[in-house]
Design a protein around this motif. Structure first.
Motif, PDB file in Angstrom:
ATOM      1  N   ARG A   1       0.853  -1.192   0.000  1.00  0.00           N
ATOM      2  CA  ARG A   1       0.000   0.000   0.000  1.00  0.00           C
ATOM      3  C   ARG A   1       0.885   1.237   0.000  1.00  0.00           C
ATOM      4  N   ALA A   2       0.532   2.190  -0.825  1.00  0.00           N
ATOM      5  CA  ALA A   2       1.301   3.433  -0.900  1.00  0.00           C
ATOM      6  C   ALA A   2       0.780   4.417   0.135  1.00  0.00           C
ATOM      7  N   PRO A   3       1.656   4.913   1.001  1.00  0.00           N
ATOM      8  CA  PRO A   3       1.222   5.851   2.037  1.00  0.00           C
ATOM      9  C   PRO A   3       1.129   7.281   1.506  1.00  0.00           C
ATOM     10  N   ARG A   4       0.850   7.448   0.245  1.00  0.00           N
ATOM     11  CA  ARG A   4       0.887   8.746  -0.412  1.00  0.00           C
ATOM     12  C   ARG A   4      -0.472   9.128  -0.989  1.00  0.00           C
ATOM     13  N   HIS A   5      -0.683  10.430  -1.093  1.00  0.00           N
ATOM     14  CA  HIS A   5      -1.863  10.991  -1.755  1.00  0.00           C
ATOM     15  C   HIS A   5      -1.514  11.156  -3.229  1.00  0.00           C
TER      16      HIS A   5
ATOM     17  N   ALA B   1      -8.209  11.813 -11.307  1.00  0.00           N
ATOM     18  CA  ALA B   1      -8.095  10.774 -10.285  1.00  0.00           C
ATOM     19  C   ALA B   1      -7.581  11.416  -9.004  1.00  0.00           C
ATOM     20  N   ASP B   2      -8.188  11.053  -7.900  1.00  0.00           N
ATOM     21  CA  ASP B   2      -7.806  11.562  -6.588  1.00  0.00           C
ATOM     22  C   ASP B   2      -7.818  10.375  -5.632  1.00  0.00           C
ATOM     23  N   VAL B   3      -6.636   9.959  -5.200  1.00  0.00           N
ATOM     24  CA  VAL B   3      -6.496   8.722  -4.446  1.00  0.00           C
ATOM     25  C   VAL B   3      -5.923   9.030  -3.059  1.00  0.00           C
ATOM     26  N   PRO B   4      -6.709   8.838  -2.012  1.00  0.00           N
ATOM     27  CA  PRO B   4      -6.217   9.104  -0.656  1.00  0.00           C
ATOM     28  C   PRO B   4      -5.056   8.178  -0.276  1.00  0.00           C
ATOM     29  N   PRO B   5      -4.228   8.604   0.679  1.00  0.00           N
ATOM     30  CA  PRO B   5      -3.139   7.747   1.149  1.00  0.00           C
ATOM     31  C   PRO B   5      -3.666   6.373   1.571  1.00  0.00           C
ATOM     32  N   GLY B   6      -2.950   5.346   1.175  1.00  0.00           N
ATOM     33  CA  GLY B   6      -3.329   3.986   1.546  1.00  0.00           C
ATOM     34  C   GLY B   6      -4.306   3.314   0.604  1.00  0.00           C
ATOM     35  N   GLU B   7      -4.840   4.038  -0.379  1.00  0.00           N
ATOM     36  CA  GLU B   7      -5.805   3.451  -1.320  1.00  0.00           C
ATOM     37  C   GLU B   7      -5.130   2.931  -2.587  1.00  0.00           C
TER      38      GLU B   7
ATOM     39  N   SER C   1       3.026  11.056 -17.853  1.00  0.00           N
ATOM     40  CA  SER C   1       2.706  12.056 -18.870  1.00  0.00           C
ATOM     41  C   SER C   1       1.800  11.389 -19.901  1.00  0.00           C
ATOM     42  N   PRO C   2       0.977  12.103 -20.620  1.00  0.00           N
ATOM     43  CA  PRO C   2       0.957  13.538 -20.890  1.00  0.00           C
ATOM     44  C   PRO C   2       0.205  14.350 -19.834  1.00  0.00           C
ATOM     45  N   TRP C   3      -0.448  13.695 -18.923  1.00  0.00           N
ATOM     46  CA  TRP C   3      -1.154  14.380 -17.836  1.00  0.00           C
ATOM     47  C   TRP C   3      -0.159  14.765 -16.756  1.00  0.00           C
ATOM     48  N   GLU C   4      -0.641  15.471 -15.740  1.00  0.00           N
ATOM     49  CA  GLU C   4       0.217  15.842 -14.609  1.00  0.00           C
ATOM     50  C   GLU C   4      -0.103  14.899 -13.456  1.00  0.00           C
ATOM     51  N   CYS C   5       0.936  14.273 -12.930  1.00  0.00           N
ATOM     52  CA  CYS C   5       0.784  13.335 -11.832  1.00  0.00           C
ATOM     53  C   CYS C   5       1.429  13.919 -10.580  1.00  0.00           C
ATOM     54  N   TYR C   6       0.724  13.796  -9.468  1.00  0.00           N
ATOM     55  CA  TYR C   6       1.180  14.388  -8.210  1.00  0.00           C
ATOM     56  C   TYR C   6       1.242  13.339  -7.108  1.00  0.00           C
ATOM     57  N   VAL C   7       2.296  13.426  -6.303  1.00  0.00           N
ATOM     58  CA  VAL C   7       2.477  12.584  -5.129  1.00  0.00           C
ATOM     59  C   VAL C   7       2.597  13.526  -3.943  1.00  0.00           C
ATOM     60  N   ASP C   8       1.628  13.479  -3.046  1.00  0.00           N
ATOM     61  CA  ASP C   8       1.610  14.383  -1.886  1.00  0.00           C
ATOM     62  C   ASP C   8       1.787  15.838  -2.313  1.00  0.00           C
ATOM     63  N   GLY C   9       1.167  16.214  -3.420  1.00  0.00           N
ATOM     64  CA  GLY C   9       1.189  17.590  -3.898  1.00  0.00           C
ATOM     65  C   GLY C   9       2.372  17.964  -4.766  1.00  0.00           C
ATOM     66  N   GLU C  10       3.366  17.085  -4.883  1.00  0.00           N
ATOM     67  CA  GLU C  10       4.538  17.357  -5.721  1.00  0.00           C
ATOM     68  C   GLU C  10       4.335  16.737  -7.102  1.00  0.00           C
ATOM     69  N   ARG C  11       4.576  17.516  -8.129  1.00  0.00           N
ATOM     70  CA  ARG C  11       4.443  16.985  -9.483  1.00  0.00           C
ATOM     71  C   ARG C  11       5.563  15.992  -9.765  1.00  0.00           C
TER      72      ARG C  11
ATOM     73  N   HIS D   1      14.190   1.333 -10.104  1.00  0.00           N
ATOM     74  CA  HIS D   1      12.980   1.952 -10.644  1.00  0.00           C
ATOM     75  C   HIS D   1      12.353   2.857  -9.580  1.00  0.00           C
ATOM     76  N   PRO D   2      11.937   4.061  -9.955  1.00  0.00           N
ATOM     77  CA  PRO D   2      11.134   4.832  -9.010  1.00  0.00           C
ATOM     78  C   PRO D   2       9.783   4.139  -8.844  1.00  0.00           C
ATOM     79  N   PRO D   3       9.024   4.462  -7.817  1.00  0.00           N
ATOM     80  CA  PRO D   3       7.749   3.787  -7.611  1.00  0.00           C
ATOM     81  C   PRO D   3       6.819   3.903  -8.821  1.00  0.00           C
ATOM     82  N   THR D   4       6.135   2.798  -9.080  1.00  0.00           N
ATOM     83  CA  THR D   4       5.032   2.785 -10.032  1.00  0.00           C
ATOM     84  C   THR D   4       3.767   2.667  -9.192  1.00  0.00           C
ATOM     85  N   TYR D   5       2.822   3.569  -9.417  1.00  0.00           N
ATOM     86  CA  TYR D   5       1.604   3.618  -8.607  1.00  0.00           C
ATOM     87  C   TYR D   5       0.450   2.946  -9.336  1.00  0.00           C
TER      88      TYR D   5
END
Length: 162
Positions: free
Chosen positions: A19-23, A34-40, A120-130, A49-53
């Motif tokens: 489970r990813a502890p990130r928003h 898409a809006d995914v709360p932490p833990g979902e 990409s091409p969309w903007e993806c955010y992890v805890d508010g950071e692009r 590899h950086p994380p793949t969500y």
């Protein structure tokens, strides 16, 4: 809150799913798709590899359609790919930038049917950071400021030389 550094060189092989502890948020043309709360969501952590969500399909606000493309991962199995129509123009459809493992291999059942988006091409955010895409446009990892170490992808599918 202080976030721990994620050194990709210490990630396991075979990859770890947890489970990813990130928003997680994905925006396209300024609209939240898409809006995914932490833990979902889940993240897959694999050496170099950086994380793949992987996010629940119920949290994606636009309809998806399968495409003919599929790929095979030695760990997770066969991936199904999707197309998605822009939230502002029916003329803009993006294909093969979203995938899922609908029948994942043993050990990866947790991500069954969950959707992974390239950064990409969309903007993806992890805890508010692009997030930035993993180099090379082959893998789907998301690079954020807490990711450190040598990331695979700059030289195609070759493993980094350390």
């Amino acid at each position: 809150m202080s976030i721990r550094k994620l050194n990709v060189q210490t990630f396991p092989r075979p990859p770890l799913v947890e489970r990813a502890p990130r928003h997680i948020q994905i925006k396209w043309h300024g609209q939240l798709i898409a809006d995914v709360p932490p833990g979902e969501a889940y993240w897959v952590l694999e050496t170099h590899h950086p994380p793949t969500y992987y996010i629940p399909p119920s949290l994606v606000r636009l309809p998806l359609a399968t495409t003919p493309r599929s790929t095979f991962c030695e760990w997770k199995g066969t991936a199904t790919y999707y197309s998605i129509m822009s939230p502002i123009s029916a003329a803009e459809t993006i294909s093969n930038r979203i995938w899922a493992y609908n029948e994942p291999a043993k050990g990866y059942e947790a991500i069954k049917g969950y959707l992974a988006f390239y950064a990409s091409p969309w903007e993806c955010y992890v805890d508010g950071e692009r997030a930035q895409p993993q180099p090379g446009d082959f893998y789907g990892g998301w690079v954020t400021s807490d990711v450190e170490g040598v990331v695979k992808g700059q030289w195609g599918t070759w493993d980094p030389v350390l």
